[in-house]
Write a protein that holds these residues in place. Structure first.
Motif, PDB file in Angstrom:
ATOM      1  N   THR A 138      43.708  -6.777  -0.069  1.00 57.12           N
ATOM      2  CA  THR A 138      43.641  -6.477   1.358  1.00 57.12           C
ATOM      3  C   THR A 138      44.046  -5.020   1.577  1.00 57.12           C
ATOM      4  O   THR A 138      45.021  -4.557   0.984  1.00 57.12           O
ATOM      5  N   ASP A 140      44.579  -1.352   4.134  1.00 55.28           N
ATOM      6  CA  ASP A 140      44.981  -0.876   5.463  1.00 55.28           C
ATOM      7  C   ASP A 140      43.827  -0.215   6.195  1.00 55.28           C
ATOM      8  O   ASP A 140      43.740  -0.262   7.415  1.00 55.28           O
ATOM      9  N   VAL A 141      42.974   0.469   5.421  1.00 59.32           N
ATOM     10  CA  VAL A 141      41.890   1.232   6.031  1.00 59.32           C
ATOM     11  C   VAL A 141      40.622   1.060   5.208  1.00 59.32           C
ATOM     12  O   VAL A 141      40.660   1.076   3.984  1.00 59.32           O
ATOM     13  N   ILE A 142      39.509   0.858   5.916  1.00 61.21           N
ATOM     14  CA  ILE A 142      38.209   0.953   5.248  1.00 61.21           C
ATOM     15  C   ILE A 142      37.548   2.222   5.748  1.00 61.21           C
ATOM     16  O   ILE A 142      37.433   2.426   6.958  1.00 61.21           O
ATOM     17  N   ALA A 159      34.937  -5.645   6.151  1.00 66.45           N
ATOM     18  CA  ALA A 159      36.140  -5.832   6.964  1.00 66.45           C
ATOM     19  C   ALA A 159      36.571  -7.296   6.929  1.00 66.45           C
ATOM     20  O   ALA A 159      37.743  -7.612   6.837  1.00 66.45           O
ATOM     21  N   LEU A 163      39.798  -6.246   5.165  1.00 66.73           N
ATOM     22  CA  LEU A 163      40.628  -5.474   6.095  1.00 66.73           C
ATOM     23  C   LEU A 163      41.807  -6.295   6.628  1.00 66.73           C
ATOM     24  O   LEU A 163      41.642  -7.436   7.062  1.00 66.73           O
ATOM     25  N   LYS A 164      42.987  -5.674   6.583  1.00 68.56           N
ATOM     26  CA  LYS A 164      44.192  -6.262   7.160  1.00 68.56           C
ATOM     27  C   LYS A 164      43.964  -6.500   8.654  1.00 68.56           C
ATOM     28  O   LYS A 164      43.214  -5.767   9.282  1.00 68.56           O
ATOM     29  N   GLY A 167      44.443  -3.531  10.519  1.00 69.30           N
ATOM     30  CA  GLY A 167      43.942  -2.360   9.794  1.00 69.30           C
ATOM     31  C   GLY A 167      42.867  -1.626  10.579  1.00 69.30           C
ATOM     32  O   GLY A 167      42.464  -2.053  11.669  1.00 69.30           O
ATOM     33  N   LEU A 169      39.060   0.532  10.687  1.00 59.22           N
ATOM     34  CA  LEU A 169      37.776   0.880  10.087  1.00 59.22           C
ATOM     35  C   LEU A 169      37.438   2.299  10.514  1.00 59.22           C
ATOM     36  O   LEU A 169      37.475   2.626  11.692  1.00 59.22           O
ATOM     37  N   LYS A 224      39.227  -0.994  15.264  1.00 59.07           N
ATOM     38  CA  LYS A 224      40.025  -2.033  14.628  1.00 59.07           C
ATOM     39  C   LYS A 224      39.416  -3.381  14.961  1.00 59.07           C
ATOM     40  O   LYS A 224      38.539  -3.476  15.824  1.00 59.07           O
TER      41      LYS A 224
END
Lengths: 234, 340
Positions: A138, A140-142, A159, A163-164, A167, A169, A224
């Motif tokens: 998992t 924090d950022v994509i 995502a 994605l958290k 988190g 995008l 997000k």
């Protein structure tokens, strides 16, 4: 000369009238793609050309960059690693999963990974996140910069898996790979509508801005996951 | 539920608690090969939000979480290198060879023109061009070295050209030798392509010819991609500019791309070319698909193509009247302005 901090790990080097974007070099004395190295008060900085990096352009367009020094980042469309190398600078205590589909560019990317401790290369198609779901945790950022017609769908698929909940995008939409004919503004609108509504995860766009003059017909955006996903998520 | 991670197959019980770990061997090369060969499908993929790091320690795969990044990084790099080493396919060899051929063509023309100008100072009556000129100059150098039994001896003896001696002769001979060698390499590549194309794509080679076939593969980006293209795409590959102009504005659609080099199209009168291009593209599509899936030569393809071309020829014996083009140009500029 002085150095001003713009965001975690991202700086501007100010010399008289000229301002240049830079990151602190994680592997001192090595220039990755021919960029200049600048020393200031014992730290070495690598200049960052926004014309060659959508993330760089987003910094200059006053986006708040949600990447901290210990962030875990999934980078889709890593290419030869120009931008990835700067992400690697920004997250000395974090890690970046760099996904790239072309074996040709992966050849260059691997040489970068060999020199840097925090990049994990993945040779796979970003359209098929299940193919690397056993590798990537998992995040924090994509950050996504793929020149594919279904960019929004790729973002949603990734995502959903990686994605958290809280988190971010970060997406660079390239209008010309979606349609060569239609007006870019129309394409951007349509892509945002897709991100908000079309997929099993929906996004809430926090900020968007076109990346001109650094990149023509590109839109940068930070989003997000929409709260509606928070309860019924998988 | 059961699912796979890069370090092993894990099982969660109904409460979502780790109940079983089938760990892979902690050997970096083994793990890399495992990583590449693992088929993850939706049924066995890790649940989203799963904590890989804690699980790796809990299962006893790692001593501590700190080890995680370094090991995964090393394994991933090995895996990517392994994948790259497998990627030198026949497609790639064809593509590189045909691109090298086109590069040589470009370079060798420039160099040959230079040689013709340069050697023209010393022997303007020679009358040779291209590979003949290059190999001639590299062999003899000054025209005074041409032996009496050579047909050019007379011309050389009475030439109005300047004397070629010393450093100049050495230099021009070396220059010519390089060009002569390039021509030789070019013909070797051509032979190589003919062999590799007839063995891997016999139908494509017979319908399109080995060189055009190889170029189509190169432009498509691979054999499989070419076979998957609709034949209307095959018809216009290589005519990108014309095609986009057609899509953006009201320019006419391109009739043919690289496939124009097919002798059937090139040698046809202009008013039949579009129709013939469509027929040839259709057969090229069929041919590449047969090659991809069976690989056996089907001779009926060529026969059918010839028959189809004959029908087109008979149906369109005379040139139609050309329509005025000015109308088209006007509407293009209008449309662009509207977009602007």
């Amino acid at each position: 000369m002085r150095v001003a901090k713009m965001s975690s790990g991202i700086f501007t080097i100010i010399r008289g009238e000229t301002k240049q974007l830079a990151t602190k070099n994680l592997v001192p004395s090595i220039s990755v793609y021919g960029e200049k190295l600048v020393e200031f008060e014992g730290d070495e900085y690598r200049l960052w050309d926004a014309h060659r990096s959508k993330l760089g352009a987003m910094v200059l367009k006053k986006f708040e960059i949600p990447i901290a020094k210990d962030s875990r980042v999934l980078y889709l469309g890593a290419a030869s690693g120009t931008t990835v190398s700067h992400v690697s600078d920004i997250i000395p205590e974090g890690i970046v999963y760099a996904v790239e589909f072309s074996t040709r560019t992966m050849r260059d990317l691997i040489q970068l990974c060999d020199k840097r401790p925090n990049i994990i290369p993945i040779l796979a198609d970003a359209e098929k996140p299940h193919l690397y779901a056993h590798i990537v945790e998992t995040v924090d950022v994509i950050f996504q910069d793929v020149a594919q017609p279904n960019q929004a769908e790729i973002a949603a698929l990734n995502a959903k898996q990686f994605l958290k909940k809280d988190g971010f995008l970060m997406l660079a939409i390239k209008a010309r790979s979606i349609d060569t004919v239609v007006n870019p503004k129309k394409i951007f609108k349509e892509e945002i509508r897709k991100l908000e509504r079309d997929f099993s995860v929906g996004f809430e766009v926090l900020k968007m801005h076109e990346l001109t003059p650094y990149h023509e017909d590109h839109l940068g955006l930070v989003a997000k996951l929409h709260p509606r996903n928070q309860n019924n998520k998988i | 539920m059961n699912f796979i991670t890069w370090f092993g197959v894990l099982t969660l019980d109904d409460n979502g608690i780790l109940s079983k770990c089938d760990l892979f061997q902690k050997d970096r090369d083994e793990l890399a090969i495992q990583l590449v060969n693992t088929e993850v499908v939706n049924a066995n993929k890790p649940p989203s939000g799963f904590d890989f790091r804690s699980a790796a320690v809990e299962c006893g795969f790692l001593e501590s979480k700190e080890e995680y990044d370094a090991l995964l990084r090393d394994v991933s790099i090995r895996a990517a290198k392994y994948q790259i080493s497998l990627s030198g396919t026949t497609d790639m060899r064809i593509i590189q060879a045909v691109e090298a051929l086109d590069d040589i063509d470009g370079v060798v023309n420039t160099l040959s023109e230079r040689l013709a100008e340069w050697y023209g100072i010393y022997f303007p009556e020679l009358g040779l061009t291209g590979d003949l000129l290059a190999c001639f100059v590299s062999e003899y150098g000054s025209r005074s070295n041409i032996p009496p039994e050579n047909g050019l001896y007379e011309n050389a003896a009475t030439s109005m050209g300047a004397e070629l001696t010393g450093a100049d002769e050495k230099l021009i001979k070396a220059f010519a030798l390089n060009i002569c060698n390039l021509y030789e390499t070019r013909s070797k590549i051509e032979t190589y392509l003919a062999e590799i194309m007839t063995s891997t794509g016999p139908n494509l080679a017979s319908v399109a010819g080995t060189l055009l076939g190889a170029r189509l593969i190169s432009l498509a980006g691979g054999f499989e991609r070419l076979a998957y293209f609709p034949s209307s795409t095959v018809q216009v590959i290589g005519a990108n500019r014309a095609l986009f102009k057609h899509l953006r504005a009201r320019a006419p659609s391109p009739k043919h791309g690289i496939i124009y080099n097919h002798p059937l199209i090139k040698n046809a009168p202009w008013w039949q070319r579009g129709k013939i291009a469509r027929a040839v593209a259709a057969k090229i599509s069929l041919a590449s698909r047969i090659d991809l899936y069976s690989g056996k030569l089907d001779e009926s393809l060529e026969v059918e193509l010839a028959r189809k071309i004959e029908v087109i020829r008979l149906a369109n014996p005379n040139a139609p009247k050309k329509s005025k083009k000015t109308i088209g140009v006007k509407s293009i500029s209008k449309k662009i302005r509207r977009h602007g």
